[in-house]
Design a protein around this motif. Sequence first.
Motif, PDB file in Angstrom:
ATOM      1  N   LEU A  46       0.805  -1.214   0.000  1.00 12.75           N
ATOM      2  CA  LEU A  46       0.000   0.000   0.000  1.00 12.75           C
ATOM      3  C   LEU A  46       0.836   1.261   0.000  1.00 12.75           C
ATOM      4  CD1 LEU A  46      -2.777  -0.831   2.640  1.00 12.75           C
ATOM      5  CD2 LEU A  46      -2.899  -1.069   0.175  1.00 12.75           C
ATOM      6  N   SER A  47       2.071   1.160   0.394  1.00  8.71           N
ATOM      7  CA  SER A  47       2.848   2.344   0.730  1.00  8.71           C
ATOM      8  C   SER A  47       2.958   3.355  -0.407  1.00  8.71           C
ATOM      9  CB  SER A  47       4.248   1.937   1.186  1.00  8.71           C
ATOM     10  OG  SER A  47       4.905   1.180   0.186  1.00  8.71           O
ATOM     11  N   THR A  48       3.083   2.908  -1.628  1.00  9.00           N
ATOM     12  CA  THR A  48       3.288   3.830  -2.741  1.00  9.00           C
ATOM     13  C   THR A  48       1.997   4.134  -3.492  1.00  9.00           C
ATOM     14  OG1 THR A  48       5.535   3.004  -3.041  1.00  9.00           O
ATOM     15  CG2 THR A  48       4.563   4.246  -4.864  1.00  9.00           C
ATOM     16  N   SER A  49       1.353   3.104  -4.013  1.00 12.90           N
ATOM     17  CA  SER A  49       0.200   3.321  -4.890  1.00 12.90           C
ATOM     18  C   SER A  49      -0.969   3.982  -4.175  1.00 12.90           C
ATOM     19  CB  SER A  49      -0.259   1.991  -5.496  1.00 12.90           C
ATOM     20  OG  SER A  49      -0.666   1.087  -4.472  1.00 12.90           O
ATOM     21  N   VAL A  50      -1.261   3.549  -2.956  1.00 15.05           N
ATOM     22  CA  VAL A  50      -2.400   4.109  -2.242  1.00 15.05           C
ATOM     23  C   VAL A  50      -2.117   5.534  -1.791  1.00 15.05           C
ATOM     24  CG1 VAL A  50      -3.891   3.861  -0.227  1.00 15.05           C
ATOM     25  CG2 VAL A  50      -3.219   1.851  -1.527  1.00 15.05           C
ATOM     26  N   LEU A  51      -0.914   5.775  -1.315  1.00 17.81           N
ATOM     27  CA  LEU A  51      -0.568   7.131  -0.896  1.00 17.81           C
ATOM     28  C   LEU A  51      -0.647   8.107  -2.069  1.00 17.81           C
ATOM     29  CD1 LEU A  51       2.415   6.467   1.541  1.00 17.81           C
ATOM     30  CD2 LEU A  51       0.152   7.333   2.124  1.00 17.81           C
ATOM     31  N   GLU A  52      -0.219   7.657  -3.242  1.00 14.35           N
ATOM     32  CA  GLU A  52      -0.318   8.514  -4.431  1.00 14.35           C
ATOM     33  C   GLU A  52      -1.780   8.795  -4.767  1.00 14.35           C
ATOM     34  OE1 GLU A  52       1.866   6.449  -7.420  1.00 14.35           O
ATOM     35  OE2 GLU A  52       3.829   7.164  -6.721  1.00 14.35           O
ATOM     36  N   ALA A  53      -2.631   7.771  -4.630  1.00 11.09           N
ATOM     37  CA  ALA A  53      -4.057   7.969  -4.906  1.00 11.09           C
ATOM     38  C   ALA A  53      -4.678   8.940  -3.907  1.00 11.09           C
ATOM     39  CB  ALA A  53      -4.791   6.629  -4.866  1.00 11.09           C
ATOM     40  N   LEU A  54      -4.260   8.841  -2.647  1.00 10.91           N
ATOM     41  CA  LEU A  54      -4.787   9.744  -1.627  1.00 10.91           C
ATOM     42  C   LEU A  54      -4.357  11.185  -1.888  1.00 10.91           C
ATOM     43  CD1 LEU A  54      -4.305   7.676   1.665  1.00 10.91           C
ATOM     44  CD2 LEU A  54      -6.446   8.186   0.492  1.00 10.91           C
ATOM     45  N   GLU A  55      -3.148  11.343  -2.418  1.00 11.17           N
ATOM     46  CA  GLU A  55      -2.681  12.690  -2.741  1.00 11.17           C
ATOM     47  C   GLU A  55      -3.502  13.294  -3.878  1.00 11.17           C
ATOM     48  OE1 GLU A  55       1.447  12.237  -3.493  1.00 11.17           O
ATOM     49  OE2 GLU A  55       1.984  11.963  -1.385  1.00 11.17           O
ATOM     50  N   GLU A  56      -3.993  12.430  -4.769  1.00 16.04           N
ATOM     51  CA  GLU A  56      -4.894  12.905  -5.820  1.00 16.04           C
ATOM     52  C   GLU A  56      -6.289  13.011  -5.203  1.00 16.04           C
ATOM     53  OE1 GLU A  56      -4.482  13.775  -8.981  1.00 16.04           O
ATOM     54  OE2 GLU A  56      -2.306  13.515  -8.910  1.00 16.04           O
ATOM     55  N   GLN A  57      -6.543  14.102  -4.525  1.00 14.78           N
ATOM     56  CA  GLN A  57      -7.757  14.209  -3.713  1.00 14.78           C
ATOM     57  C   GLN A  57      -9.037  14.008  -4.518  1.00 14.78           C
ATOM     58  OE1 GLN A  57      -8.075  17.433  -1.001  1.00 14.78           O
ATOM     59  NE2 GLN A  57      -6.176  16.947   0.037  1.00 14.78           N
ATOM     60  N   VAL A  58      -8.998  14.315  -5.800  1.00 15.08           N
ATOM     61  CA  VAL A  58     -10.206  14.165  -6.619  1.00 15.08           C
ATOM     62  C   VAL A  58     -10.663  12.715  -6.655  1.00 15.08           C
ATOM     63  CG1 VAL A  58      -8.916  13.877  -8.777  1.00 15.08           C
ATOM     64  CG2 VAL A  58     -11.252  14.740  -8.846  1.00 15.08           C
ATOM     65  N   VAL A  59      -9.710  11.765  -6.589  1.00 12.77           N
ATOM     66  CA  VAL A  59     -10.055  10.337  -6.596  1.00 12.77           C
ATOM     67  C   VAL A  59     -10.872   9.990  -5.359  1.00 12.77           C
ATOM     68  CG1 VAL A  59      -9.122   8.000  -6.480  1.00 12.77           C
ATOM     69  CG2 VAL A  59      -8.043   9.696  -7.961  1.00 12.77           C
ATOM     70  N   VAL A  60     -10.399  10.432  -4.198  1.00 12.33           N
ATOM     71  CA  VAL A  60     -11.078  10.123  -2.948  1.00 12.33           C
ATOM     72  C   VAL A  60     -12.392  10.879  -2.841  1.00 12.33           C
ATOM     73  CG1 VAL A  60     -10.835  10.042  -0.439  1.00 12.33           C
ATOM     74  CG2 VAL A  60      -8.843   9.687  -1.895  1.00 12.33           C
ATOM     75  N   LEU A  61     -12.409  12.128  -3.286  1.00 13.65           N
ATOM     76  CA  LEU A  61     -13.652  12.903  -3.260  1.00 13.65           C
ATOM     77  C   LEU A  61     -14.736  12.234  -4.085  1.00 13.65           C
ATOM     78  CD1 LEU A  61     -12.280  16.547  -3.504  1.00 13.65           C
ATOM     79  CD2 LEU A  61     -13.735  15.649  -1.679  1.00 13.65           C
ATOM     80  N   LYS A  62     -14.335  11.643  -5.199  1.00 10.89           N
ATOM     81  CA  LYS A  62     -15.286  10.944  -6.058  1.00 10.89           C
ATOM     82  C   LYS A  62     -15.903   9.757  -5.323  1.00 10.89           C
ATOM     83  CE  LYS A  62     -15.547   9.740 -10.935  1.00 10.89           C
ATOM     84  NZ  LYS A  62     -14.756   9.487 -12.154  1.00 10.89           N
ATOM     85  N   LEU A  63     -15.056   9.039  -4.573  1.00 12.11           N
ATOM     86  CA  LEU A  63     -15.550   7.898  -3.801  1.00 12.11           C
ATOM     87  C   LEU A  63     -16.480   8.354  -2.683  1.00 12.11           C
ATOM     88  CD1 LEU A  63     -12.235   5.868  -3.502  1.00 12.11           C
ATOM     89  CD2 LEU A  63     -14.307   5.062  -4.624  1.00 12.11           C
ATOM     90  N   LEU A  64     -16.105   9.431  -1.998  1.00 14.06           N
ATOM     91  CA  LEU A  64     -16.888   9.897  -0.865  1.00 14.06           C
ATOM     92  C   LEU A  64     -18.189  10.567  -1.282  1.00 14.06           C
ATOM     93  CD1 LEU A  64     -14.125  11.403   1.480  1.00 14.06           C
ATOM     94  CD2 LEU A  64     -15.166   9.135   1.570  1.00 14.06           C
ATOM     95  N   SER A  65     -18.247  11.053  -2.512  1.00 13.15           N
ATOM     96  CA  SER A  65     -19.426  11.803  -2.943  1.00 13.15           C
ATOM     97  C   SER A  65     -20.681  10.950  -3.028  1.00 13.15           C
ATOM     98  CB  SER A  65     -19.158  12.448  -4.308  1.00 13.15           C
ATOM     99  OG  SER A  65     -18.997  11.446  -5.313  1.00 13.15           O
ATOM    100  N   HIS A  66     -20.520   9.617  -3.047  1.00 12.08           N
ATOM    101  CA  HIS A  66     -21.679   8.738  -3.214  1.00 12.08           C
ATOM    102  C   HIS A  66     -22.258   8.242  -1.890  1.00 12.08           C
ATOM    103  CE1 HIS A  66     -20.937   8.738  -7.480  1.00 12.08           C
ATOM    104  NE2 HIS A  66     -19.715   8.261  -7.310  1.00 12.08           N
ATOM    105  N   VAL A  67     -21.613   8.541  -0.772  1.00 16.22           N
ATOM    106  CA  VAL A  67     -22.094   8.002   0.489  1.00 16.22           C
ATOM    107  C   VAL A  67     -23.058   8.968   1.156  1.00 16.22           C
ATOM    108  CG1 VAL A  67     -20.041   6.595   0.838  1.00 16.22           C
ATOM    109  CG2 VAL A  67     -20.115   8.886   1.797  1.00 16.22           C
TER     110      VAL A  67
END
Length: 334
Positions: free
Chosen positions: A245-266
């Motif tokens: 998880l150390s590299t790929s997930v942290l990079e995805a978290l830094e791309e906040q738009v990715v996480v915002l997209k996931l959170l927008s549906h809850v």
Amino acid sequence: MAPSTKARRQQVLNAIVADYIASQEPVGSKALVERHRLQVSSATIRNDMAALESEGLIAQQHASSGRIPTEKGYRMFVDSIHDIKPLSSPERKAILSFLEGGVDLEDVLRRSVQLLAQLTRQAAVIQLPSLQTSKVKHCEVVALSPTRLLLVMITDLGRVEQRNVELMRPIEDVSTLRALLNTALADKTMADASVALADLVEHTPGELKDEMLRCATVLIETLVEAPSDRLILAGTSNLSRISPLSTSVLEALEEQVVVLKLLSHVQEGEVNVSIGAEHQDHGLHSASIVSTGYGDEDATFGALGVVGPTYMDYTGTISKVSAVAQYVSRVLKS
């Protein structure tokens, strides 16, 4: 009465998931019989494990090893969770006391995400209340220089947004500009604010018309048409302990738009679990996310969640995410 074959195999799957989450070691039939008191022979358990493997719910890494859950297996396990164990009374009191110590909205949310990261030992993320669901409480106008203004917009949920405005000429009457903006914007939603601002420019006295046009343009373009939903992260160092998880997930978290997209549906009151390849972003394919919304019975203000490995403790994480969201909602409404 002995459970049906289907029910027993669900028990076996649940036991394999629980043991693998606890140890990250392949699980064998003998250990299952001894540890979980399944009241059937090892041969029956081996048959059940073979059936679960044929359905793609568990897998064998090596010919002589036990089994580990697959993403499909984790999904079936999560879907079988119906009753979430509530947190203990001391845990609940500690959460509420910690969150009530927040001095403002952002402090409450920062405390909540730090707490969630500590409780789950994963990375935690929270979305500030969406501007689209907020109403304008006040718009402050501060003269930083004769030709530069600072607009500070505060919403009814306590969110604060600041924008600079450059003027063509020195302004002398900041108070009138402030009063006009507040008269037009107070108690307006973002959608209504756009209309109100456009109408305000039309009816502003000539000596302030250019200044009002520039203020309205900045507010509409940055807050109404392109609202910035911000995230607060905590516990990302927890992920660095997990090499996949150390590299790929942290990079995805830094791309906040990715996480915002996931959170927008809850939604508030609903807990969502997304696992591995269920995520559209490849950087999250080795992770699971447990998320829910916070707000009140009329609207979801924002969302929060936990990011961790696919072998996370789903039952405990769901319970903790749900509890923290409930207390965030309570504190914001108080």
